[in-house]
Design a protein around this motif. Structure first.
Motif, PDB file in Angstrom:
ATOM      1  N   LEU A   1       0.707  -1.340   0.059  1.00  0.00           N
ATOM      2  CA  LEU A   1       0.091  -0.071   0.011  1.00  0.00           C
ATOM      3  C   LEU A   1       0.743   1.152  -0.026  1.00  0.00           C
ATOM      4  CD1 LEU A   1      -2.920  -0.806   2.394  1.00  0.00           C
ATOM      5  CD2 LEU A   1      -3.190   0.156   0.196  1.00  0.00           C
ATOM      6  N   ARG A   2       1.721   1.242   0.932  1.00  0.00           N
ATOM      7  CA  ARG A   2       2.606   2.483   0.957  1.00  0.00           C
ATOM      8  C   ARG A   2       3.411   2.689  -0.539  1.00  0.00           C
ATOM      9  NH1 ARG A   2       7.857   3.281   1.350  1.00  0.00           N
ATOM     10  NH2 ARG A   2       8.543   1.378   1.283  1.00  0.00           N
ATOM     11  N   ARG A   3       3.710   1.928  -1.235  1.00  0.00           N
ATOM     12  CA  ARG A   3       4.190   1.839  -2.582  1.00  0.00           C
ATOM     13  C   ARG A   3       3.073   2.309  -3.632  1.00  0.00           C
ATOM     14  NH1 ARG A   3       7.489  -2.628  -1.178  1.00  0.00           N
ATOM     15  NH2 ARG A   3       5.941  -4.018  -2.089  1.00  0.00           N
ATOM     16  N   GLN A   4       2.051   1.850  -3.382  1.00  0.00           N
ATOM     17  CA  GLN A   4       0.994   2.042  -4.289  1.00  0.00           C
ATOM     18  C   GLN A   4       0.246   3.557  -4.186  1.00  0.00           C
ATOM     19  OE1 GLN A   4      -1.863  -1.203  -4.693  1.00  0.00           O
ATOM     20  NE2 GLN A   4      -0.259  -2.584  -4.837  1.00  0.00           N
ATOM     21  N   LEU A   5       0.327   3.948  -2.830  1.00  0.00           N
ATOM     22  CA  LEU A   5      -0.267   5.220  -2.631  1.00  0.00           C
ATOM     23  C   LEU A   5       0.956   6.408  -2.746  1.00  0.00           C
ATOM     24  CD1 LEU A   5      -1.830   4.663   0.984  1.00  0.00           C
ATOM     25  CD2 LEU A   5      -2.914   4.827  -1.428  1.00  0.00           C
ATOM     26  N   ALA A   6       2.166   6.090  -2.987  1.00  0.00           N
ATOM     27  CA  ALA A   6       3.093   6.817  -3.548  1.00  0.00           C
ATOM     28  C   ALA A   6       3.174   7.305  -5.047  1.00  0.00           C
ATOM     29  CB  ALA A   6       4.450   6.395  -3.075  1.00  0.00           C
ATOM     30  N   ASN A   7       2.445   6.156  -5.613  1.00  0.00           N
ATOM     31  CA  ASN A   7       2.451   6.311  -7.141  1.00  0.00           C
ATOM     32  C   ASN A   7       1.020   6.162  -7.512  1.00  0.00           C
ATOM     33  OD1 ASN A   7       4.973   7.416  -8.049  1.00  0.00           O
ATOM     34  ND2 ASN A   7       5.593   5.413  -6.791  1.00  0.00           N
ATOM     35  N   PRO A   8      -0.126   6.872  -6.956  1.00  0.00           N
ATOM     36  CA  PRO A   8      -1.411   6.434  -7.554  1.00  0.00           C
ATOM     37  C   PRO A   8      -1.889   6.192  -8.715  1.00  0.00           C
ATOM     38  CG  PRO A   8      -1.560   8.623  -6.569  1.00  0.00           C
ATOM     39  CD  PRO A   8      -0.247   8.029  -6.478  1.00  0.00           C
TER      40      PRO A   8
END
Length: 568
Positions: free
Chosen positions: A83-90
């Protein structure tokens, strides 16, 4: 409220309040949680046009800003990192985060820090961290299920992870039921004691506010027991519908994989066996095999009548009526095909593997006494080339569990015969089972005082002509439930955790089997709940066992235990 409706309610809530086109993002465990209570059709009705796994989303770069992302994940370290990675590059227009269990404060801070572009609309805890395969039966689908057999010194990290998952699952069940239980455990089991203490610590100390529901006069009971207290039940062949399908073919998340069976149409290579979605299965899941055959014949006859009436289309009105009824007709056709295929395949396996011969002996070993006759009968089956090696292994195990103290010489003879028959099944595995689940390790009375009861019960069955020799066995769980109903569950054998005691009979009881439950046991629970005892039982387990899975766990535990001994 039963477990299936509790789980469905959570899925409904996380989908219905978010309008527009959605992608549902799950992890390897929540995909099971959702799939057993929600069909593809129902997801489409909620405007879910895509279902993806969270790790595959991490690998893709394609933007999909027209979709709203609905995440339903276990709050694990791995998922938080995804989630951390996906929210950083939504990639999605907005994200709605739902977790199947309790989030830690540190995890919330990580998510908040990662959401720099403010795509997250909400973060919620929906306590559906269990797989509700039947209304009164849940599983946790733990892949490393053999861990419960290992002493703590062998693999502390793996064992702790196993315990954490069990505690999380049990906690979610009680949060979904909105109750806080008193907790008891099997005294002879270190792992049951450990799980009970950690569950109590979570419910009464760490998250006491979360579990502070409206008090009832009598608290529900959580009883934690060890699979090794009843090693007989998962070793037996089964002859009631649901249990038999799992034993001979396999059921996973209420689905049966038939792809290896003949040339079936593509839409029949995986079929759903769910009491919530299939009225015939619901009515017959606990029936014995002989009755199933007759009931399927009746279903086929009924279908042929419907098919015949559809052939008599002579007017425009007839045609319109048929078109209106066509979806129901197709569903009926699919259901008939599914059950005919399953019963045909199981009949073939029973015939090829001589299972009626084997199972009669298994039931005798489980239910009756007479060591000399049992030894001779097992020896004869070991000499029978038509009996498979794995069935011979199970017969020797069942004999060893029953008669380990009576005739060591006979037992050694069976070990040697098994080893000479197949090098793959060395007697060491039987000896490892006795070390794990022999008479000195067990709390329950698998054989001793039950012989007289069994004789009486078998006489009654013979008089009624209803039951048969293949389903004489009743799991130890049946005795445990009777003891709870009668208020006779001994404190010395099943102590309470902490200072929490129970006055009077509980109305709700969750029995969790560390090491896995069986469909034979879930049948006992369902039949008990259908009686008028005034107590509702729910059964949980770390996995759903059949004999293959139980033996696989045993072999894996033996391998690790042997490796750790060599290292020492």
């Amino acid at each position: 409220m039963v477990l299936v409706s509790a789980a469905r309610d959570y899925i409904n809530r996380l989908l219905q309040d978010i309008s527009g086109m959605k992608v549902l993002i799950l992890d390897s465990q929540t995909v099971s949680i959702v799939s057993v209570v929600y069909s593809q059709t129902e997801l489409l009705q909620k405007e879910v046009f895509l279902v993806e796994l969270v790790d595959s989303i991490s690998k893709s770069k394609e933007p999909m800003s027209h979709l709203k992302a609905v995440y339903f994940l276990r709050p694990t370290l791995e998922n938080i990192q995804h989630l951390r990675r996906q929210l950083a590059n939504p990639r999605f227009g907005e994200s709605h985060l739902f977790f199947s269990n309790i989030l830690k404060d540190t995890q919330i801070h990580i998510l908040a820090d990662s959401d720099e572009q403010e795509v997250v609309q909400q973060v919620q805890e929906y306590y559906g961290d269990f797989v509700a395969i039947d209304p009164y039966h849940f599983t946790l689908n733990i892949p490393s299920n053999h861990m419960y057999m290992l002493p703590a010194v062998v693999d502390p990290p793996g064992l702790q992870h196993f315990c954490d998952r069990v505690v999380d699952g049990i906690a979610a069940v009680f949060l979904a039921l909105k109750r806080r239980p008193v907790i008891r455990y099997q005294r002879t089991s270190d792992i049951a004691k450990r799980v009970a203490q950690e569950t109590s610590k979570l419910m009464y100390q760490q998250e006491s506010g979360l579990f502070d529901f409206r008090r009832t006069e009598i608290s529900p009971l959580l009883l934690i027991v060890d699979r090794r207290d009843d090693p007989v039940t998962p070793l037996l062949n089964q002859w009631t519908y649901q249990a038999m399908v799992h034993e001979l073919i396999g059921i996973h998340d209420n689905k049966v994989d038939l792809s290896s069976i003949g040339k079936l149409p593509k839409d029949q290579q995986e079929v759903v066996l769910s009491s919530e979605q299939d009225a015939f299965f619901k009515a017959n899941m606990y029936e014995n095999f002989g009755d199933i055959g007759m009931n399927i014949k009746k279903m086929v006859d009924d279908f042929q009548q419907v098919a015949k009436s559809n052939q008599n289309i002579q007017t425009i009105e007839d045609m319109a009526k048929f078109v209106d009824n066509y979806p129901e007709y197709r569903k009926m056709h699919g259901n008939v095909s599914k059950h005919v295929t399953l019963v045909t395949e199981m009949s073939k396996i029973v015939e090829e593997q001589r299972l009626m011969l084997v199972s009669e002996m298994e039931q005798d070993l489980a239910c009756n006494s007479g060591q000399v006759a049992a030894f001779e009968a097992v020896t004869n089956l070991l000499n029978n080339e038509n009996v498979s090696d794995i069935d011979c292994l199970r017969l020797v195990m069942l004999y060893a569990l029953h008669y380990e103290k009576e005739s060591p010489v006979h037992l050694m003879q069976l070990f040697n015969k098994l080893a000479s028959r197949s090098p793959k099944y060395k007697p060491g595995l039987v000896q490892f089972l006795l070390k794990q689940a022999g008479v000195n390790k067990r709390t329950g009375d698998l054989y001793g005082d039950r012989d007289l009861l069994n004789i009486a019960r078998n006489m009654a069955r013979g008089l009624k002509g209803v039951e048969n020799v293949y389903i004489q066995h009743q799991p130890l769980l049946f005795q445990t439930m009777e003891s709870i109903i009668k208020g006779r569950l001994r404190d010395v054998d099943y102590p309470f955790v902490g200072n929490h005691f129970q006055q009077g009979r509980p109305q709700d009881v969750v029995i969790f089997i560390v090491g896995g439950a069986t469909y034979e046991e879930s049948r006992s629970v369902a039949l008990q709940n259908a009686s008028i005892s005034g107590i509702r039982f729910i059964l949980g387990g770390s996995t759903v066992l059949n004999s293959k899975r139980f033996l696989k766990d045993l072999e894996e535990a033996q391998r690790i235990a042997k490796a750790s001994t060599n290292v020492v």
